[in-house]
Design a protein around this motif. Structure first.
Motif, PDB file in Angstrom:
ATOM      1  N   VAL A 150       0.805  -1.228   0.000  1.00  0.00           N
ATOM      2  CA  VAL A 150       0.000   0.000   0.000  1.00  0.00           C
ATOM      3  C   VAL A 150       0.841   1.282   0.000  1.00  0.00           C
ATOM      4  CG1 VAL A 150      -2.058  -1.043   1.028  1.00  0.00           C
ATOM      5  CG2 VAL A 150      -0.248  -0.200   2.520  1.00  0.00           C
ATOM      6  N   GLY A 151       2.099   1.170  -0.394  1.00  0.00           N
ATOM      7  CA  GLY A 151       2.906   2.379  -0.545  1.00  0.00           C
ATOM      8  C   GLY A 151       3.424   2.962   0.758  1.00  0.00           C
ATOM      9  N   GLY A 152       3.677   2.120   1.722  1.00  0.00           N
ATOM     10  CA  GLY A 152       4.137   2.609   3.019  1.00  0.00           C
ATOM     11  C   GLY A 152       5.562   3.149   3.019  1.00  0.00           C
ATOM     12  N   LEU A 153       6.404   2.549   2.185  1.00  0.00           N
ATOM     13  CA  LEU A 153       7.809   2.984   2.161  1.00  0.00           C
ATOM     14  C   LEU A 153       7.954   4.440   1.749  1.00  0.00           C
ATOM     15  CD1 LEU A 153       9.915   0.095   0.574  1.00  0.00           C
ATOM     16  CD2 LEU A 153      10.325   1.269   2.750  1.00  0.00           C
ATOM     17  N   ALA A 154       7.266   4.795   0.680  1.00  0.00           N
ATOM     18  CA  ALA A 154       7.346   6.179   0.205  1.00  0.00           C
ATOM     19  C   ALA A 154       6.812   7.128   1.279  1.00  0.00           C
ATOM     20  CB  ALA A 154       6.558   6.338  -1.093  1.00  0.00           C
ATOM     21  N   LEU A 198       6.773   6.605   4.488  1.00  0.00           N
ATOM     22  CA  LEU A 198       7.733   6.638   5.593  1.00  0.00           C
ATOM     23  C   LEU A 198       8.851   7.632   5.283  1.00  0.00           C
ATOM     24  CD1 LEU A 198       7.972   5.130   8.257  1.00  0.00           C
ATOM     25  CD2 LEU A 198       9.311   3.377   7.111  1.00  0.00           C
ATOM     26  N   GLN A 199       9.332   7.566   4.048  1.00  0.00           N
ATOM     27  CA  GLN A 199      10.405   8.465   3.644  1.00  0.00           C
ATOM     28  C   GLN A 199       9.953   9.927   3.655  1.00  0.00           C
ATOM     29  OE1 GLN A 199      11.833   6.601   0.099  1.00  0.00           O
ATOM     30  NE2 GLN A 199      13.458   5.723   1.378  1.00  0.00           N
ATOM     31  N   ALA A 200       8.709  10.143   3.217  1.00  0.00           N
ATOM     32  CA  ALA A 200       8.187  11.513   3.123  1.00  0.00           C
ATOM     33  C   ALA A 200       7.569  11.984   4.432  1.00  0.00           C
ATOM     34  CB  ALA A 200       7.152  11.588   1.996  1.00  0.00           C
ATOM     35  N   ARG A 201       7.669  11.167   5.475  1.00  0.00           N
ATOM     36  CA  ARG A 201       7.058  11.477   6.767  1.00  0.00           C
ATOM     37  C   ARG A 201       5.567  11.766   6.639  1.00  0.00           C
ATOM     38  NH1 ARG A 201      11.097  12.751  10.544  1.00  0.00           N
ATOM     39  NH2 ARG A 201       9.442  13.482  11.879  1.00  0.00           N
ATOM     40  N   ARG A 202       4.892  10.890   5.882  1.00  0.00           N
ATOM     41  CA  ARG A 202       3.445  11.026   5.715  1.00  0.00           C
ATOM     42  C   ARG A 202       2.758   9.905   6.469  1.00  0.00           C
ATOM     43  NH1 ARG A 202       4.105  12.116  -0.080  1.00  0.00           N
ATOM     44  NH2 ARG A 202       4.188   9.851  -0.282  1.00  0.00           N
ATOM     45  N   VAL A 203       1.838  10.263   7.373  1.00  0.00           N
ATOM     46  CA  VAL A 203       1.035   9.245   8.042  1.00  0.00           C
ATOM     47  C   VAL A 203      -0.317   9.232   7.324  1.00  0.00           C
ATOM     48  CG1 VAL A 203       0.049   8.446  10.218  1.00  0.00           C
ATOM     49  CG2 VAL A 203       2.232   9.677  10.205  1.00  0.00           C
ATOM     50  N   ARG A 204      -0.564   8.164   6.600  1.00  0.00           N
ATOM     51  CA  ARG A 204      -1.725   8.105   5.720  1.00  0.00           C
ATOM     52  C   ARG A 204      -2.515   6.847   6.049  1.00  0.00           C
ATOM     53  NH1 ARG A 204      -2.205   6.772   0.314  1.00  0.00           N
ATOM     54  NH2 ARG A 204      -0.077   5.954   0.250  1.00  0.00           N
ATOM     55  N   PHE A 205      -3.830   6.977   6.133  1.00  0.00           N
ATOM     56  CA  PHE A 205      -4.666   5.801   6.351  1.00  0.00           C
ATOM     57  C   PHE A 205      -4.562   4.864   5.151  1.00  0.00           C
ATOM     58  CE2 PHE A 205      -6.759   8.380   9.567  1.00  0.00           C
ATOM     59  CZ  PHE A 205      -7.147   7.434  10.512  1.00  0.00           C
ATOM     60  N   VAL A 206      -4.694   3.572   5.408  1.00  0.00           N
ATOM     61  CA  VAL A 206      -4.860   2.611   4.322  1.00  0.00           C
ATOM     62  C   VAL A 206      -6.334   2.707   3.930  1.00  0.00           C
ATOM     63  CG1 VAL A 206      -4.804   0.179   3.664  1.00  0.00           C
ATOM     64  CG2 VAL A 206      -3.085   1.082   5.263  1.00  0.00           C
ATOM     65  N   GLY A 207      -6.602   3.113   2.695  1.00  0.00           N
ATOM     66  CA  GLY A 207      -7.991   3.261   2.251  1.00  0.00           C
ATOM     67  C   GLY A 207      -8.593   4.593   2.678  1.00  0.00           C
ATOM     68  N   ASP A 208      -9.905   4.659   2.654  1.00  0.00           N
ATOM     69  CA  ASP A 208     -10.612   5.905   2.934  1.00  0.00           C
ATOM     70  C   ASP A 208     -10.640   6.181   4.441  1.00  0.00           C
ATOM     71  OD1 ASP A 208     -12.474   8.110   2.611  1.00  0.00           O
ATOM     72  OD2 ASP A 208     -13.971   6.717   3.443  1.00  0.00           O
ATOM     73  N   PRO A 209     -10.078   7.320   4.855  1.00  0.00           N
ATOM     74  CA  PRO A 209      -9.964   7.590   6.297  1.00  0.00           C
ATOM     75  C   PRO A 209     -11.287   7.494   7.052  1.00  0.00           C
ATOM     76  CG  PRO A 209      -8.725   9.216   5.052  1.00  0.00           C
ATOM     77  CD  PRO A 209      -9.453   8.374   4.045  1.00  0.00           C
ATOM     78  N   ALA A 210     -12.353   8.084   6.499  1.00  0.00           N
ATOM     79  CA  ALA A 210     -13.630   8.087   7.230  1.00  0.00           C
ATOM     80  C   ALA A 210     -14.149   6.662   7.418  1.00  0.00           C
ATOM     81  CB  ALA A 210     -14.655   8.949   6.504  1.00  0.00           C
ATOM     82  N   THR A 211     -13.990   5.833   6.390  1.00  0.00           N
ATOM     83  CA  THR A 211     -14.430   4.440   6.497  1.00  0.00           C
ATOM     84  C   THR A 211     -13.633   3.711   7.566  1.00  0.00           C
ATOM     85  OG1 THR A 211     -14.815   4.499   4.126  1.00  0.00           O
ATOM     86  CG2 THR A 211     -14.813   2.319   5.165  1.00  0.00           C
ATOM     87  N   ARG A 212     -12.332   3.937   7.569  1.00  0.00           N
ATOM     88  CA  ARG A 212     -11.472   3.242   8.520  1.00  0.00           C
ATOM     89  C   ARG A 212     -11.731   3.695   9.955  1.00  0.00           C
ATOM     90  NH1 ARG A 212      -7.548   0.358   6.744  1.00  0.00           N
ATOM     91  NH2 ARG A 212      -8.328  -0.907   8.450  1.00  0.00           N
ATOM     92  N   ILE A 213     -12.090   4.980  10.104  1.00  0.00           N
ATOM     93  CA  ILE A 213     -12.403   5.486  11.443  1.00  0.00           C
ATOM     94  C   ILE A 213     -13.755   4.948  11.914  1.00  0.00           C
ATOM     95  CG2 ILE A 213     -12.916   7.564  12.791  1.00  0.00           C
ATOM     96  CD1 ILE A 213     -10.821   9.009  10.987  1.00  0.00           C
ATOM     97  N   ALA A 214     -14.701   4.854  10.982  1.00  0.00           N
ATOM     98  CA  ALA A 214     -16.017   4.311  11.351  1.00  0.00           C
ATOM     99  C   ALA A 214     -15.867   2.864  11.836  1.00  0.00           C
ATOM    100  CB  ALA A 214     -16.976   4.386  10.167  1.00  0.00           C
ATOM    101  N   GLU A 215     -14.920   2.131  11.283  1.00  0.00           N
ATOM    102  CA  GLU A 215     -14.671   0.750  11.734  1.00  0.00           C
ATOM    103  C   GLU A 215     -14.117   0.717  13.156  1.00  0.00           C
ATOM    104  OE1 GLU A 215     -13.209  -0.858   7.329  1.00  0.00           O
ATOM    105  OE2 GLU A 215     -11.788  -0.706   8.970  1.00  0.00           O
ATOM    106  N   ASP A 216     -13.316   1.706  13.473  1.00  0.00           N
ATOM    107  CA  ASP A 216     -12.618   1.689  14.761  1.00  0.00           C
ATOM    108  C   ASP A 216     -12.192   3.116  15.115  1.00  0.00           C
ATOM    109  OD1 ASP A 216     -10.987   1.397  16.943  1.00  0.00           O
ATOM    110  OD2 ASP A 216      -9.561   0.032  15.979  1.00  0.00           O
ATOM    111  N   VAL A 217     -12.918   3.713  16.033  1.00  0.00           N
ATOM    112  CA  VAL A 217     -12.720   5.136  16.322  1.00  0.00           C
ATOM    113  C   VAL A 217     -11.382   5.401  17.024  1.00  0.00           C
ATOM    114  CG1 VAL A 217     -13.986   5.085  18.496  1.00  0.00           C
ATOM    115  CG2 VAL A 217     -13.848   7.209  17.210  1.00  0.00           C
TER     116      VAL A 217
END
Ligand code: ATP
Ligand code: MG
Length: 415
Positions: free
Chosen positions: A147-151, A153-172
């Motif tokens: 899912v592109g974690g290496l890039a 990590l290098q760019a210091r980007r913390v990004r959800f896997v998939g759609d953030p709102a969906t992932r938060i609705a699964e687990d707040v």
């Protein structure tokens, strides 16, 4: 390169080849179970940072994992068997290996998920929270990055896997994890999509238990520089839900610049704007253990140190507060702007160097002079202690007893 174009491989790290790790891997391999390193240890190793617990994923179901480990006489605890996690404990000093069966979340409701153990590696990466946490590593060091974690990590980007709102609705809880990982691995203003979703869904955090909130907050406060992530939490309306008392980001920021070592509780005291009762209420809401609650309660104004007072007054404050609390309060006052860095240095040095002597007189000395047991004994003792403190703790037992007799004689004269 195994025929796979551009497969990235890292040099196996010491923790990957140490005997305990090799033993766990061998146990799984003997049963034909594939295994990869996943999660935090992979992420931290790729950054060259020290790793914590070792997470391993495998397609083998949990009961099979237990069987294979036991065959090799490796200690195993079914820590989260419903989610497919068992913990192997091996090595000396013992290391924890969290071994999780590849899984997919079939159904999620808030914090609980029903899971199926028929997932492949890609599905397992897809159910993880952030791309930087979804990189996996073969035992030989081959990197899998679905899912592109290496890039990121290098760019210091913390990004959800998939759609953030969906992932938060699964687990707040992922809202709080987002800011914590921002603090550790992010940079700049953070991920705008992630923050937008956190902003919209912040109210869901009211459903989270005090313990879970506390655990995340304390971990966030323990990171090297929590102020940037906390600032984002304030802007996104998250802090107002989980920690409405947090009105002193300025003081926390100052504290992180002057403290000799990070300390989550002291930092929390700097962040919140409360009196003693407010601190106790906060600690109870977050279900802190009693010693933590009491420590936090002891770090609220009025603070009991006057930074400009002389050394005798400082020693008295140190004697009354104890060294830890005196240091904490000195740091908070300095973060508040109430003293210079130089003065702080002096007070910290005093606290580190000076051990208060034991008060050389006791209640028995008072009764030996004919005072009947009762509240009067404590009052007289307190008066002598006051006198002893005011003389900079220099008076010895003889001098304290003389003072005690003097007080008694004066009392007799007036009565
Ligand atoms: P730390 O150094 O804080 O332990 P970590 O990444 O190992 O960081 P853990 O909480 O130990 O974090 O979890 C291990 C892995 O499990 C994470 O890297 C992530 O892939 C996954 N994970 C943990 N909690 C969640 C969650 N709430 N939602 C999705 N994935 C999660
Ligand atoms: Mg971990």
């Amino acid at each position: 390169m195994n025929g796979k174009a551009h497969a990235l491989r890292i040099e196996p790290q010491p923790w990957m080849i140490e005997p305990a790790t090799q033993g766990v891997l061998a146990a799984l391999a003997e049963g034909g179970a594939e295994a990869r390193f996943v999660g935090g240890s992979v992420r931290d190793a790729l950054l060259g940072r020290p790793i914590g617990d070792i997470d391993i994923a495998t397609p083998a179901p949990p009961d099979r994992v237990i069987e294979l480990l036991q065959k090799r006489r490796i200690k195993v605890v079914p820590t989260g068997i419903a989610h497919g996690t068992v913990t192997a404990i091996a090595g000396s000093p013992p290391r924890h290996f969290e071994i999780t069966t590849l899984r997919r979340d079939v159904e999620t409701y808030g914090r609980r998920a029903r899971v199926a153990f028929d997932a492949d590696w890609e599905a397992d990466a897809a159910r993880r929270d952030f791309t930087i946490n979804a990189i996996s590593l073969d035992p030989d060091g081959t990197v899998h990055d679905a899912v592109g974690g290496l890039a990121d990590l290098q760019a210091r980007r913390v990004r959800f896997v998939g759609d953030p709102a969906t992932r938060i609705a699964e687990d707040v809880l992922r809202i709080l994890r987002y800011y914590r990982f921002e603090a550790r691995f992010g940079g700049g203003l953070g991920d705008s999509q992630a923050r937008a979703a956190c902003r919209v869904m912040a109210v869901l955090l009211f459903n989270l238990s005090g313990e879970r909130v506390a655990q995340e907050l304390v971990r966030l406060l323990g990171t090297a520089d929590p102020a940037r992530a906390l600032q984002m939490m304030a802007e996104d309306g998250v802090l107002a839900v989980v920690l409405p008392e947090a009105r002193r980001l300025d003081r926390l920021r100052n504290l992180t610049e002057i403290e000799p070592e990070p300390d989550a509780v002291r930092r929390l005291a700097a962040l919140v704007d409360v009196d003693r009762a407010g601190a106790i209420a906060l600690a109870e809401r977050l279900r802190f253990a009693n010693p933590v609650r009491d420590r936090l309660g002891g770090l609220t104004p009025p603070w009991g140190i006057d930074p400009s007072a002389d050394i005798i007054a400082q020693r008295r404050a140190l004697y009354r507060l104890g060294a830890e609390r005196y240091r904490d309060i000195a740091l908070l006052l300095a973060a508040e702007g109430a003293m210079s860095r130089q003065r702080l240095g002096e007070l910290l040095m005093l606290a580190n160097a000076w051990t208060p002597p034991a008060f050389p007189t006791s209640g028995r000395d008072v009764t030996a002079l004919g005072v009947p047991p009762g509240p009067r004994v404590g009052e007289l003792l307190d008066a002598v202690r006051e006198w002893w403190e005011a003389r900079d703790f220099g008076a010895d037992r003889e001098a304290c007893l003389a003072q005690l007799r003097k007080l008694l004689a004066a009392e007799e004269q007036t009565s």
